[in-house]
Scaffold this motif. Structure first.
Motif, short mmCIF file in Angstrom:
data_model
loop_
_atom_site.label_atom_id
_atom_site.label_comp_id
_atom_site.label_asym_id
_atom_site.label_seq_id
_atom_site.Cartn_x
_atom_site.Cartn_y
_atom_site.Cartn_z
N ALA A 1 7.71 -2.39 57.69
CA ALA A 1 7.38 -1.43 56.63
C ALA A 1 8.41 -1.48 55.51
CB ALA A 1 7.29 -0.02 57.22
N ARG A 2 9.68 -1.57 55.88
CA ARG A 2 10.74 -1.63 54.86
C ARG A 2 10.62 -2.91 54.04
NH1 ARG A 2 17.21 -2.00 56.16
NH2 ARG A 2 17.96 -1.92 54.01
N THR A 3 10.27 -4.00 54.67
CA THR A 3 10.08 -5.27 53.95
C THR A 3 8.95 -5.15 52.94
OG1 THR A 3 10.86 -6.54 55.87
CG2 THR A 3 9.55 -7.71 54.22
N LEU A 4 7.85 -4.56 53.37
CA LEU A 4 6.67 -4.47 52.51
C LEU A 4 6.88 -3.54 51.33
CD1 LEU A 4 3.84 -4.45 55.22
CD2 LEU A 4 4.56 -6.36 53.77
N GLU A 5 7.86 -2.66 51.40
CA GLU A 5 8.18 -1.81 50.25
C GLU A 5 8.62 -2.64 49.06
OE1 GLU A 5 11.10 0.96 51.54
OE2 GLU A 5 9.72 2.10 52.84
N SER A 6 9.31 -3.77 49.33
CA SER A 6 9.80 -4.63 48.26
C SER A 6 8.96 -5.88 48.07
CB SER A 6 11.25 -5.06 48.56
OG SER A 6 12.09 -3.96 48.71
N TYR A 7 8.40 -6.36 49.18
CA TYR A 7 7.70 -7.65 49.16
C TYR A 7 6.29 -7.43 49.69
CZ TYR A 7 7.36 -12.77 49.32
OH TYR A 7 7.02 -14.07 49.09
N PRO A 8 5.33 -7.14 48.81
CA PRO A 8 3.99 -6.74 49.24
C PRO A 8 3.24 -7.85 49.95
CG PRO A 8 4.03 -7.12 46.87
CD PRO A 8 5.45 -7.19 47.34
N GLU A 9 2.24 -7.46 50.72
CA GLU A 9 1.47 -8.42 51.50
C GLU A 9 0.74 -9.45 50.63
OE1 GLU A 9 -0.02 -6.54 55.57
OE2 GLU A 9 -0.54 -5.25 53.86
N ASP A 10 0.44 -9.08 49.40
CA ASP A 10 -0.27 -10.00 48.51
C ASP A 10 0.69 -10.72 47.56
OD1 ASP A 10 0.44 -7.86 46.95
OD2 ASP A 10 -1.54 -7.55 46.06
N ALA A 11 1.94 -10.88 47.96
CA ALA A 11 2.95 -11.45 47.07
C ALA A 11 2.59 -12.85 46.59
CB ALA A 11 4.31 -11.48 47.76
N VAL A 12 1.91 -13.65 47.44
CA VAL A 12 1.58 -15.02 47.03
C VAL A 12 0.54 -15.06 45.91
CG1 VAL A 12 2.20 -16.09 49.23
CG2 VAL A 12 -0.14 -15.26 48.87
N GLU A 13 -0.09 -13.93 45.63
CA GLU A 13 -1.04 -13.87 44.52
C GLU A 13 -0.34 -13.62 43.18
OE1 GLU A 13 -4.08 -11.04 45.46
OE2 GLU A 13 -4.45 -11.90 47.44
N LEU A 14 0.95 -13.33 43.23
CA LEU A 14 1.72 -13.15 42.01
C LEU A 14 2.04 -14.51 41.40
CD1 LEU A 14 4.30 -10.52 43.35
CD2 LEU A 14 2.27 -10.05 41.94
N THR A 15 2.49 -14.49 40.17
CA THR A 15 3.01 -15.72 39.58
C THR A 15 4.25 -16.17 40.36
OG1 THR A 15 4.49 -14.55 38.06
CG2 THR A 15 2.22 -14.99 37.29
N ILE A 16 4.66 -17.41 40.17
CA ILE A 16 5.87 -17.89 40.84
C ILE A 16 7.05 -17.02 40.47
CG2 ILE A 16 7.49 -19.81 41.04
CD1 ILE A 16 4.85 -20.25 42.51
N GLU A 17 7.16 -16.67 39.18
CA GLU A 17 8.26 -15.81 38.74
C GLU A 17 8.17 -14.44 39.41
OE1 GLU A 17 6.24 -17.55 36.82
OE2 GLU A 17 7.60 -19.07 36.02
N GLY A 18 6.94 -13.93 39.55
CA GLY A 18 6.76 -12.65 40.21
C GLY A 18 7.14 -12.70 41.67
N GLN A 19 6.77 -13.78 42.35
CA GLN A 19 7.14 -13.94 43.76
C GLN A 19 8.65 -13.96 43.93
OE1 GLN A 19 5.05 -16.99 46.05
NE2 GLN A 19 3.45 -17.03 44.50
N ARG A 20 9.32 -14.68 43.05
CA ARG A 20 10.78 -14.77 43.15
C ARG A 20 11.43 -13.42 42.87
NH1 ARG A 20 10.93 -20.63 40.07
NH2 ARG A 20 10.26 -21.83 41.90
N ALA A 21 10.86 -12.68 41.95
CA ALA A 21 11.44 -11.38 41.61
C ALA A 21 11.35 -10.42 42.78
CB ALA A 21 10.74 -10.81 40.37
N VAL A 22 10.18 -10.34 43.42
CA VAL A 22 10.04 -9.39 44.53
C VAL A 22 10.83 -9.87 45.75
CG1 VAL A 22 7.83 -8.47 43.74
CG2 VAL A 22 7.84 -10.41 45.32
N TYR A 23 10.91 -11.17 45.96
CA TYR A 23 11.70 -11.69 47.07
C TYR A 23 13.18 -11.38 46.88
CZ TYR A 23 13.35 -14.95 50.67
OH TYR A 23 13.95 -15.52 51.77
N ASP A 24 13.67 -11.60 45.66
CA ASP A 24 15.07 -11.30 45.37
C ASP A 24 15.36 -9.82 45.55
OD1 ASP A 24 15.42 -13.96 44.80
OD2 ASP A 24 15.44 -13.71 42.62
N THR A 25 14.42 -8.98 45.13
CA THR A 25 14.59 -7.53 45.31
C THR A 25 14.69 -7.19 46.79
OG1 THR A 25 13.43 -7.01 43.26
CG2 THR A 25 13.54 -5.27 44.93
N MET A 26 13.79 -7.76 47.59
CA MET A 26 13.80 -7.51 49.03
C MET A 26 15.13 -7.95 49.64
SD MET A 26 11.48 -9.23 52.00
CE MET A 26 12.23 -10.82 51.63
N CYS A 27 15.61 -9.14 49.27
CA CYS A 27 16.86 -9.64 49.84
C CYS A 27 18.04 -8.75 49.49
CB CYS A 27 17.09 -11.08 49.39
SG CYS A 27 15.91 -12.26 50.08
#
Length: 307
Positions: free
Chosen positions: A16-42
């Protein structure tokens, strides 16, 4: 699959804590969007450094790396980060590498290989190999190769390629690696929709790795596609049971053992892909991280505690 019966409350809280930053549909984001949410989660999960650690960013044959040390290490761990070859870097696994350094007493060299889709296979392998060669010559220590997820793929690819080219690789530790297994059976079916990593996400990450036709018979792309598993260093593969990639670890162990090598597979019950970030909040993940550190330390000492 009844994940409520397999996954405990601590792990569900991590999910649940992971999904707060990195949503289940993250791969549908742009590459830049995916990197942004992944970096936020990390950043959300970053634990800071243990006492006594120093870290320095340098260039390793043109590849950015971060070198962690504590005391006077006599072994070097080369660590390749996960992230589907698309996300991640020196910051995403910063604290993981620092903790491996402290727990083992070994130097850790984290590799910041170039990412897909801007740079496609074999660039990620080429960067990983270049940094590994640099570590071998720069420090002169025996090496242990380690990595998680996509980084586990790269660690294994380097181990395969290093045969006859580097003579000081003492072992490899692969953490929930994707090694190019058969996606039509086993864990790819049983855990196709597992929490935090689905088969659909794996397929997305796969399609952005290459141009044209998917590589065939290329161990630098998919180590399980190699035809020769002899002469590999002692190998410990650690997988999450609730993960489509689980059986890649088992199959890789079997191939090495069939070729007469040393390989041990640890499958962690109730854990999910990416659980390294849960190592301080989930008991099962904490215990697994201890097993990972012990494996790295043991291989660095030439020990094989798995018979």
């Amino acid at each position: 699959m009844d994940y409520n019966a397999l996954i405990d409350e601590e792990t569900w809280a991590f999910i649940a804590r992971t999904l707060e930053s990195y949503p289940e549909d993250a791969v549908e984001l742009t590459i830049e969007g995916q990197r942004a949410v992944y970096d936020t989660m990390c950043r959300e999960f970053h634990q800071g450094y243990p006492d006594g650690i120093s870290a320095t960013d340098v260039s390793a044959n043109g590849v950015p790396v971060r070198v962690y040390s504590a005391g006077q290490p006599t072994r070097t761990v080369v660590y390749y980060h996960g992230g589907g070859f698309v996300v991640g870097g020196l910051e995403s696994h910063d604290d993981v590498c620092a903790e491996i350094c402290v727990q083992t007493g070994y130097r850790v060299v984290a590799v910041d290989y170039r990412l897909c889709p801007e740079f496609r296979h074999p660039v990620q392998f080429q960067d990983s190999w270049a940094a590994t060669q640099w570590a071998a010559s720069e420090f002169g220590d025996p090496l242990i190769l380690a990595g998680d997820s996509a980084g586990g793929n790269l660690a294994a690819a380097v181990a395969h390629y290093s045969r006859g080219r580097l003579d000081n690789v003492l072992g490899q530790v692969l953490i929930y690696p994707g090694l190019g297994g058969d996606m039509s059976k086993g864990s790819y079916l049983d855990h196709a929709n597992a929490p935090l990593l689905t088969v659909a996400e794996i397929q997305f990450y796969q399609t952005v790795r290459f141009d044209g036709e998917e590589p065939v018979g290329d161990a630098t792309y998919a180590p399980l596609h190699d035809t020769d598993f002899a002469g590999l260093p002692p190998s410990v593969i650690v997988t999450a049971d609730c993960d489509p990639l689980r059986d890649d670890g088992r199959d890789y162990r079997d191939r090495i053992q069939a070729a007469g090598g040393l390989a041990h597979w640890i499958n962690e019950d109730g854990l999910v892909h990416g659980y390294l970030r849960a190592r301080t909040t989930v008991t099962r993940a904490q215990d697994s991280f201890e097993r990972i550190s012990i494996a790295i330390e043991a291989l660095g000492q030439g020990l094989w505690p798995y018979d």
